[in-house]
Scaffold this motif. Sequence first.
Motif, short mmCIF file in Angstrom:
data_model
loop_
_atom_site.label_atom_id
_atom_site.label_comp_id
_atom_site.label_asym_id
_atom_site.label_seq_id
_atom_site.Cartn_x
_atom_site.Cartn_y
_atom_site.Cartn_z
N THR A 102 0.83 -1.21 0.00
CA THR A 102 0.00 0.00 0.00
C THR A 102 0.86 1.26 0.00
OG1 THR A 102 -1.75 -1.18 1.19
CG2 THR A 102 -1.83 1.23 1.20
N SER A 103 1.96 1.22 0.75
CA SER A 103 2.81 2.40 0.87
C SER A 103 4.04 2.34 -0.03
CB SER A 103 3.27 2.55 2.33
OG SER A 103 4.01 1.40 2.74
N GLY A 104 4.16 1.26 -0.82
CA GLY A 104 5.39 1.06 -1.58
C GLY A 104 5.53 1.93 -2.81
N SER A 105 4.42 2.46 -3.36
CA SER A 105 4.51 3.26 -4.59
C SER A 105 3.26 4.11 -4.73
CB SER A 105 4.66 2.35 -5.81
OG SER A 105 4.54 3.09 -7.00
N ASP A 106 3.44 5.31 -5.27
CA ASP A 106 2.27 6.16 -5.52
C ASP A 106 1.51 5.75 -6.77
OD1 ASP A 106 4.08 6.91 -7.44
OD2 ASP A 106 4.21 9.02 -6.84
N GLN A 107 2.01 4.72 -7.50
CA GLN A 107 1.29 4.20 -8.66
C GLN A 107 0.27 3.14 -8.28
OE1 GLN A 107 4.76 3.10 -11.20
NE2 GLN A 107 3.93 4.58 -12.66
N VAL A 108 0.25 2.75 -7.02
CA VAL A 108 -0.69 1.72 -6.56
C VAL A 108 -2.07 2.35 -6.41
CG1 VAL A 108 -1.29 0.18 -4.67
CG2 VAL A 108 1.08 0.36 -5.41
N ALA A 109 -3.08 1.71 -7.00
CA ALA A 109 -4.46 2.20 -6.89
C ALA A 109 -5.18 1.56 -5.71
CB ALA A 109 -5.22 1.90 -8.18
N SER A 110 -5.01 0.27 -5.50
CA SER A 110 -5.67 -0.42 -4.39
C SER A 110 -4.94 -1.71 -4.07
CB SER A 110 -7.14 -0.71 -4.72
OG SER A 110 -7.22 -1.63 -5.81
N VAL A 111 -5.05 -2.13 -2.81
CA VAL A 111 -4.48 -3.39 -2.34
C VAL A 111 -5.53 -4.07 -1.47
CG1 VAL A 111 -2.62 -4.50 -1.05
CG2 VAL A 111 -2.14 -2.42 -2.35
N SER A 112 -5.84 -5.32 -1.78
CA SER A 112 -6.88 -6.03 -1.03
C SER A 112 -6.25 -6.93 0.03
CB SER A 112 -7.74 -6.89 -1.97
OG SER A 112 -6.98 -7.93 -2.53
N ASP A 113 -6.83 -6.91 1.22
CA ASP A 113 -6.40 -7.80 2.30
C ASP A 113 -7.08 -9.15 2.10
OD1 ASP A 113 -6.05 -9.22 4.68
OD2 ASP A 113 -6.03 -7.39 5.89
N PRO A 114 -6.32 -10.24 1.94
CA PRO A 114 -6.96 -11.53 1.65
C PRO A 114 -7.89 -12.02 2.75
CG PRO A 114 -4.61 -11.80 2.13
CD PRO A 114 -4.86 -10.34 1.99
N TYR A 115 -7.64 -11.61 4.00
CA TYR A 115 -8.50 -12.07 5.09
C TYR A 115 -9.82 -11.30 5.13
CZ TYR A 115 -4.08 -14.17 6.40
OH TYR A 115 -2.90 -14.89 6.38
N ALA A 116 -9.81 -10.08 4.57
CA ALA A 116 -11.04 -9.30 4.51
C ALA A 116 -11.83 -9.58 3.23
CB ALA A 116 -10.73 -7.81 4.61
N SER A 117 -11.12 -9.95 2.15
CA SER A 117 -11.78 -10.17 0.86
C SER A 117 -12.03 -11.65 0.57
CB SER A 117 -10.92 -9.58 -0.26
OG SER A 117 -9.64 -10.20 -0.28
N GLN A 118 -11.85 -12.49 1.58
CA GLN A 118 -12.08 -13.94 1.44
C GLN A 118 -11.23 -14.55 0.33
OE1 GLN A 118 -16.34 -14.29 0.91
NE2 GLN A 118 -16.73 -14.08 3.11
N ALA A 119 -9.99 -14.10 0.26
CA ALA A 119 -9.06 -14.63 -0.74
C ALA A 119 -8.15 -15.68 -0.11
CB ALA A 119 -8.24 -13.49 -1.33
N VAL A 120 -8.75 -16.55 0.67
CA VAL A 120 -8.03 -17.65 1.31
C VAL A 120 -8.70 -18.94 0.87
CG1 VAL A 120 -7.31 -18.71 3.48
CG2 VAL A 120 -7.43 -16.21 3.29
N SER A 121 -7.90 -19.94 0.46
CA SER A 121 -8.47 -21.21 -0.01
C SER A 121 -9.18 -21.93 1.13
CB SER A 121 -7.37 -22.10 -0.58
OG SER A 121 -6.42 -22.43 0.42
N GLN A 122 -10.09 -22.83 0.79
CA GLN A 122 -10.89 -23.54 1.79
C GLN A 122 -10.03 -24.34 2.75
OE1 GLN A 122 -13.90 -25.85 -0.19
NE2 GLN A 122 -15.15 -24.07 -0.69
N ASP A 123 -8.94 -24.92 2.26
CA ASP A 123 -8.08 -25.71 3.15
C ASP A 123 -7.07 -24.85 3.89
OD1 ASP A 123 -6.33 -25.00 1.15
OD2 ASP A 123 -5.85 -27.04 0.52
N GLY A 124 -7.09 -23.53 3.65
CA GLY A 124 -6.22 -22.62 4.37
C GLY A 124 -4.77 -22.65 3.95
N SER A 125 -4.47 -23.37 2.87
CA SER A 125 -3.06 -23.50 2.47
C SER A 125 -2.58 -22.32 1.65
CB SER A 125 -2.87 -24.79 1.66
OG SER A 125 -3.60 -24.71 0.44
#
Length: 750
Positions: A102-125
């Motif tokens: 998020t803070s690495g570059s001013d060219q970044v538009a958005s960064v999603s948190d996988p724990y908030a956006s449900q971007a974690v696989s069902q087995d948690g791996s």
Amino acid sequence: MASFLYKIGRSAFRRRRLVALLWVALLALAGFGVATAPAATSSSFSIPGTEAQRAFDLLEERFPGSNADGATARVVFKAPEGRSVNDPEFKAEVTEAVADLTSGSDQVASVSDPYASQAVSQDGSTAYISVSYKTNPFELTESTRSALEQTGEAAREGGMTVEIGGDALQTIPHTGAGEIVGVVIAAIVLVITFGSLVAAGLPLLTALIGVGIGISGITALASTLDLGTTTSTLAMMIGLAVGIDYALFIVSRYRVERAEGRDAEEAAGRAVGTAGSAVVFAGLTVIIALVGLAVVNIPMLSKMGFAAAGTVAIAVLVALTLIPALLGFAGDRVLGRAVRKALAAKDAEDAKGAEGAKDGAPETGGAAAGGETAKPNAGTRWARFVLRRPVVVLLAGVIGLGAVAVPAASLQVGLPDDGSQPVSTTQRKAYDLLSEGFGPGFNGPLVVVVDGDAAAAESAAETIRGIEGAAAVTPPTPNKAGDAAMITVIPEDRPSSKATEDLVHDIREQSGDDVYVTGATAMNIDFSQRMNDALLPYLGLVVGLAFLLLMVVFRSILVPLKAALGFLLSVVAALGAVVAVFQWGWLGSLFGVEQTGPIMSMMPIFMIGVVFGLAMDYEVFLVTRMREAYVHGQRPGEAIVTGFRHGARVVTAAAVIMIAVFAGFIGSSEQMIKMIGFGLAIAVVFDAFVVRMAIVPAVLALLGAKAWWLPRWLDRALPDVDVEGDRLRGSASASDGSGEGDADRELARV
């Protein structure tokens, strides 16, 4: 035409300083344009008239600020065996990576948190962070890419496997040193062919000047015309090959004319008038083939074709004007040592003969004029062999190319994604991790855009959930106005599979007229369909126009027909070789193919266009010499031998040069450039050495005088362009009718 070009050649020779200055000034002007023009970016990709494009346009209109053209990245985390990304220490590492990105570059538009956006696989791996950028991949700064890579490296220290997918790490493709090697090989071939460093240097110099002007013009206009980053590479590939070849033919003809005893200016005029006519028509066939790509109605492909056609046109103009000018500067240094000695001896004997004439002694015909017969060269011997066994040669050529063409029946087309990257790259590793953790269809999500209110969007989502092949369907996401919604569909199968293609068609058929499917996978499907639909119309247009052009050149119906059929055989064989190497993996390691996969959708139609134009080059150069001999009274068989004696060595050298130039691009880091370089190189091998050098003379031998038949009414209707230079035969020259022995020896050598 020959008379007009003859005048151009003589004029350029006389005014060589002005002509050379104009070309240098044009090169400098193009260079100034490059220096002052904005940097090129990646070309926007669109497929007008398709549903995927309509959905994409609707998405940009109803969801402003979505930044659909922006670069994206997926940072994928895989926990060690038996562990989960939900474990506290791993969760802390992922959360820290989110903050760093998020803070690495001013060219970044958005960064999603996988724990908030449900971007974690069902087995948690497995989990992934989605990063969106404000600009396209080619406009990302090195610091932005470094921040992305450093985030991955830091996360790996915690014990997880971390890979980065998406197009954010994509850079402008490089071609490596391969094209330099191709030019070096071309130089060696030219030196061997001409036996003179000066003669060898002229085609290289003029080709580089022409390509320099063409590429500089493309680069200067790239940002304004949205030409993209690969357009100049393809234009360089084609422009360099034809530029060397066209100059090679004119320089070769000039040497022959000088060997016949004509003075330098007359020889330059005749070389441009005869060989230059063939260059014009050969160039026109290439330009027709490249410009004809516009019928596909895909802007990116059309721009590539127009840019490459412009470079070819410059190569033709350079050959017709700059070559005779440089010949004027070079003088007799373009001739081989033996020819220079023969001309000097002839001049001395002419002087002696003139002195003897004053004393009443009979004049002689010159030192080298005595009717000596040139020893048969390799081209002559091969032509006579074909004349003795035309059926055997014809069958061997057709059966051989037919066998190579067999893999083309298994052709699978598609557009490359991260799944086609080499397995050693982080993009491919990220692709595989996502497939393992979330399913094979996760890497090719479908974006469904609903043009309607919330009720229509929910109804569409419910319909899609009931379609076979949809692994997951997200709830509709409405826009601010509430008049459109976006749904993400995850297929069950991989993006390039038949099942995913069927899913796209089923959604379109069952969801109503206000529901549109887009996304990279849908765009690829529509692109491939557009290519398939345009193939036959394009083939008909290009072959039809070129057939008419060749009919004007050769004053024949059967010769152009034979040329077109021979081209089809060579291009199908070339496609078979491409499938064998890039799809099946045969000899893949030899050509640097690390990952096999479908052949790019544009490859068949692009190869047809380019190879057709290049194939007609050799047809025009070789067969015009046969036609010239035939109309000047030789029997059909003798005309074939004469054509090979005059042109076989030069055509062979031209083909080897073109193969070397195209093969040089196989070292490109871009899969499309690598595939096109290989395809064009192998196509020239098949067309020049099997079709033009074997099948063509065999067919002409079997047809005899019928090959040159043309109905009288059609002969009167067609314009007479005088490619053979008949009108030049009566023009004044330094010593017409003398030096024939020298000419024979030079032709035998060349």
